[in-house]
Design a protein around this motif. Structure first.
Motif, short mmCIF file in Angstrom:
data_model
loop_
_atom_site.label_atom_id
_atom_site.label_comp_id
_atom_site.label_asym_id
_atom_site.label_seq_id
_atom_site.Cartn_x
_atom_site.Cartn_y
_atom_site.Cartn_z
N THR A 41 -9.92 63.99 0.11
CA THR A 41 -9.42 65.00 -0.81
C THR A 41 -10.45 66.12 -0.92
O THR A 41 -11.59 65.88 -1.32
CB THR A 41 -9.16 64.41 -2.20
OG1 THR A 41 -8.17 63.38 -2.10
CG2 THR A 41 -8.66 65.48 -3.17
N ILE A 42 -10.05 67.33 -0.56
CA ILE A 42 -10.96 68.47 -0.55
C ILE A 42 -10.51 69.48 -1.60
O ILE A 42 -9.37 69.95 -1.58
CB ILE A 42 -10.97 69.17 0.83
CG1 ILE A 42 -11.36 68.16 1.93
CG2 ILE A 42 -11.93 70.35 0.84
CD1 ILE A 42 -11.07 68.67 3.33
N VAL A 43 -11.39 69.79 -2.54
CA VAL A 43 -11.11 70.80 -3.56
C VAL A 43 -11.81 72.09 -3.12
O VAL A 43 -13.03 72.13 -2.98
CB VAL A 43 -11.63 70.36 -4.94
CG1 VAL A 43 -11.32 71.45 -5.99
CG2 VAL A 43 -11.01 69.03 -5.35
N GLU A 44 -11.01 73.13 -2.88
CA GLU A 44 -11.56 74.40 -2.41
C GLU A 44 -11.96 75.25 -3.61
O GLU A 44 -11.12 75.59 -4.45
CB GLU A 44 -10.50 75.12 -1.56
CG GLU A 44 -11.06 76.26 -0.73
CD GLU A 44 -10.00 76.82 0.21
OE1 GLU A 44 -10.13 76.65 1.43
OE2 GLU A 44 -9.03 77.43 -0.30
N HIS A 74 -23.91 77.48 4.15
CA HIS A 74 -23.60 76.74 2.92
C HIS A 74 -22.11 76.51 2.75
O HIS A 74 -21.69 75.47 2.22
CB HIS A 74 -24.17 77.48 1.70
CG HIS A 74 -24.02 76.72 0.42
ND1 HIS A 74 -23.04 77.00 -0.50
CD2 HIS A 74 -24.71 75.67 -0.08
CE1 HIS A 74 -23.14 76.17 -1.52
NE2 HIS A 74 -24.16 75.35 -1.30
N SER A 75 -21.30 77.45 3.20
CA SER A 75 -19.85 77.35 3.00
C SER A 75 -19.12 76.71 4.17
O SER A 75 -17.89 76.60 4.16
CB SER A 75 -19.26 78.74 2.72
OG SER A 75 -19.49 79.61 3.83
N SER A 76 -19.86 76.26 5.17
CA SER A 76 -19.21 75.67 6.35
C SER A 76 -19.19 74.15 6.31
O SER A 76 -18.73 73.50 7.27
CB SER A 76 -19.92 76.13 7.63
OG SER A 76 -21.25 75.64 7.67
N THR A 77 -19.68 73.56 5.22
CA THR A 77 -19.74 72.11 5.09
C THR A 77 -18.86 71.65 3.93
O THR A 77 -18.82 72.30 2.89
CB THR A 77 -21.19 71.65 4.82
OG1 THR A 77 -22.02 72.03 5.92
CG2 THR A 77 -21.27 70.15 4.62
N ASP A 78 -18.14 70.55 4.11
CA ASP A 78 -17.42 69.91 3.00
C ASP A 78 -18.40 68.94 2.34
O ASP A 78 -18.90 68.03 2.99
CB ASP A 78 -16.19 69.16 3.51
CG ASP A 78 -15.12 70.10 4.03
OD1 ASP A 78 -15.13 71.28 3.66
OD2 ASP A 78 -14.28 69.64 4.84
N ALA A 130 -21.43 67.91 -10.66
CA ALA A 130 -21.23 67.04 -9.49
C ALA A 130 -22.47 67.09 -8.59
O ALA A 130 -22.90 68.17 -8.18
CB ALA A 130 -20.00 67.48 -8.71
N TYR A 131 -23.03 65.93 -8.30
CA TYR A 131 -24.13 65.84 -7.35
C TYR A 131 -23.53 65.65 -5.96
O TYR A 131 -22.87 64.63 -5.70
CB TYR A 131 -25.05 64.68 -7.69
CG TYR A 131 -25.91 64.93 -8.91
CD1 TYR A 131 -27.19 65.46 -8.79
CD2 TYR A 131 -25.44 64.64 -10.19
CE1 TYR A 131 -27.98 65.68 -9.91
CE2 TYR A 131 -26.22 64.86 -11.31
CZ TYR A 131 -27.50 65.38 -11.16
OH TYR A 131 -28.28 65.61 -12.27
N MET A 132 -23.76 66.62 -5.07
CA MET A 132 -23.08 66.63 -3.78
C MET A 132 -24.08 66.80 -2.64
O MET A 132 -25.18 67.31 -2.81
CB MET A 132 -22.07 67.78 -3.74
CG MET A 132 -21.09 67.77 -4.90
SD MET A 132 -19.84 69.07 -4.76
CE MET A 132 -20.85 70.54 -4.92
N GLY A 133 -23.67 66.37 -1.48
CA GLY A 133 -24.52 66.54 -0.30
C GLY A 133 -23.71 66.34 0.96
O GLY A 133 -22.54 65.94 0.92
N ASP A 166 -14.38 62.87 -4.22
CA ASP A 166 -13.75 64.06 -3.65
C ASP A 166 -14.79 64.84 -2.84
O ASP A 166 -15.99 64.57 -2.89
CB ASP A 166 -13.21 64.98 -4.75
CG ASP A 166 -11.98 64.42 -5.44
OD1 ASP A 166 -11.37 63.47 -4.91
OD2 ASP A 166 -11.64 64.93 -6.53
N TYR A 167 -14.29 65.82 -2.11
CA TYR A 167 -15.16 66.76 -1.40
C TYR A 167 -14.94 68.15 -1.98
O TYR A 167 -13.83 68.49 -2.39
CB TYR A 167 -14.83 66.80 0.10
CG TYR A 167 -15.23 65.57 0.88
CD1 TYR A 167 -16.38 65.57 1.66
CD2 TYR A 167 -14.44 64.42 0.84
CE1 TYR A 167 -16.74 64.44 2.39
CE2 TYR A 167 -14.80 63.29 1.56
CZ TYR A 167 -15.95 63.31 2.33
OH TYR A 167 -16.30 62.18 3.04
N ILE A 168 -16.00 68.95 -2.03
CA ILE A 168 -15.90 70.35 -2.44
C ILE A 168 -16.12 71.23 -1.21
O ILE A 168 -17.08 71.03 -0.46
CB ILE A 168 -16.94 70.71 -3.52
CG1 ILE A 168 -16.67 69.94 -4.81
CG2 ILE A 168 -16.93 72.22 -3.78
CD1 ILE A 168 -15.41 70.33 -5.56
#
Length: 244
Positions: free
Chosen positions: A88-91, A122-126, A139-142, A207-209
């Motif tokens: 699930t990707i939240v844009e 930075h914007s090319s990774t989910d 959200a802690y993301m990586g 989820d993914y951002i």
């Protein structure tokens, strides 16, 4: 899967997995946490999933440390082969502008690249949401590309605007409310991420951002739509259709 248990109080235990930032390991932790709550495991009163640990709070009048370990062992064994491959990707729209990202130049210089290249990287990774914490909706993301993984500021800022997007080492995230903080700020989203009057979040652990670069004009247009309740985030199911 290697893991161990620690009793951290009379009514809490911690399951510790290998200390790493690993998507599959974290997905397992989150799945076990959900099952403990959804299946109403006897005596369990709360769970706290983190990067590589799972804290379980329990009522010792209803269950014991050893009985709970047996139940968690069973869940881990069964859950390890049940992980969903759905994504699930939240844009999330982000304006990478120096007004909103005061550390843009510093991060670009750290990576020896241009600001435009930084934005593209930075914007090319989910980004996978490993855990929520620190603030409601934080959200802690990586993980960000290695060359732009700049450490936190030595002296944190006293005030960061809501929606600010930052980098802290391999992590990236958004400040949902005004807060002090030491992350390197590179942009801002016009979308309100947390509302105390309606605390249902637009994203969750697992989820993914996906950050979508927008212009300053688009930022203010989306901000107005969002404030009027007319803006909806695009949510994409991997292999399926978006809700645009």
């Amino acid at each position: 899967m290697d893991y161990s248990y620690f009793q951290i109080s009379e009514q809490a235990l911690e399951v510790v997995f290998p200390e790493q930032i690993d998507v599959q390991e974290n997905k397992l932790i989150q799945l076990v946490a959900r099952k403990l709550i959804e299946e109403k495991a006897v005596g369990v009163i709360g769970v706290i999933p983190a990067y590589h640990t799972l804290t379980v709070n329990f009522d010792y009048d209803l269950t014991s440390y050893h009985d709970l370990i047996d139940e968690i062992d069973t869940l881990i064994e069964t859950s390890d082969s049940e992980q969903s491959t759905e994504k699930t990707i939240v844009e999330l729209p982000v304006c990478y502008d120096r007004e909103f990202g005061p550390d843009l130049d510093d991060v670009a210089n750290f990576a020896s690249i241009s600001v435009d290249e930084l934005i593209k990287l930075h914007s090319s990774t989910d980004y996978f949401i490993y855990m929520m914490g620190f603030l409601p909706g934080f959200a802690y993301m990586g993980s960000v590309p290695e060359n732009i993984a700049m450490p936190r500021l030595e002296v944190p800022r006293k005030k960061i605007a809501p929606g600010s997007v930052g980098i802290a080492g391999a992590q990236t995230g958004m400040y949902p409310v005004e807060s002090p903080g030491g992350w390197r700020l590179i942009g801002r989203t016009p979308v309100k991420l947390y509302d105390v009057t309606d605390p249902v979040l637009k994203y969750k652990s697992g989820d993914y951002i996906r950050f979508k670069p927008i212009t300053k004009d688009e930022y203010f247009a989306i901000q107005a739509q969002d404030e009027a309740g007319e803006y909806q985030l695009n949510v994409i199911k991997e292999g399926g259709e978006s809700n645009d």
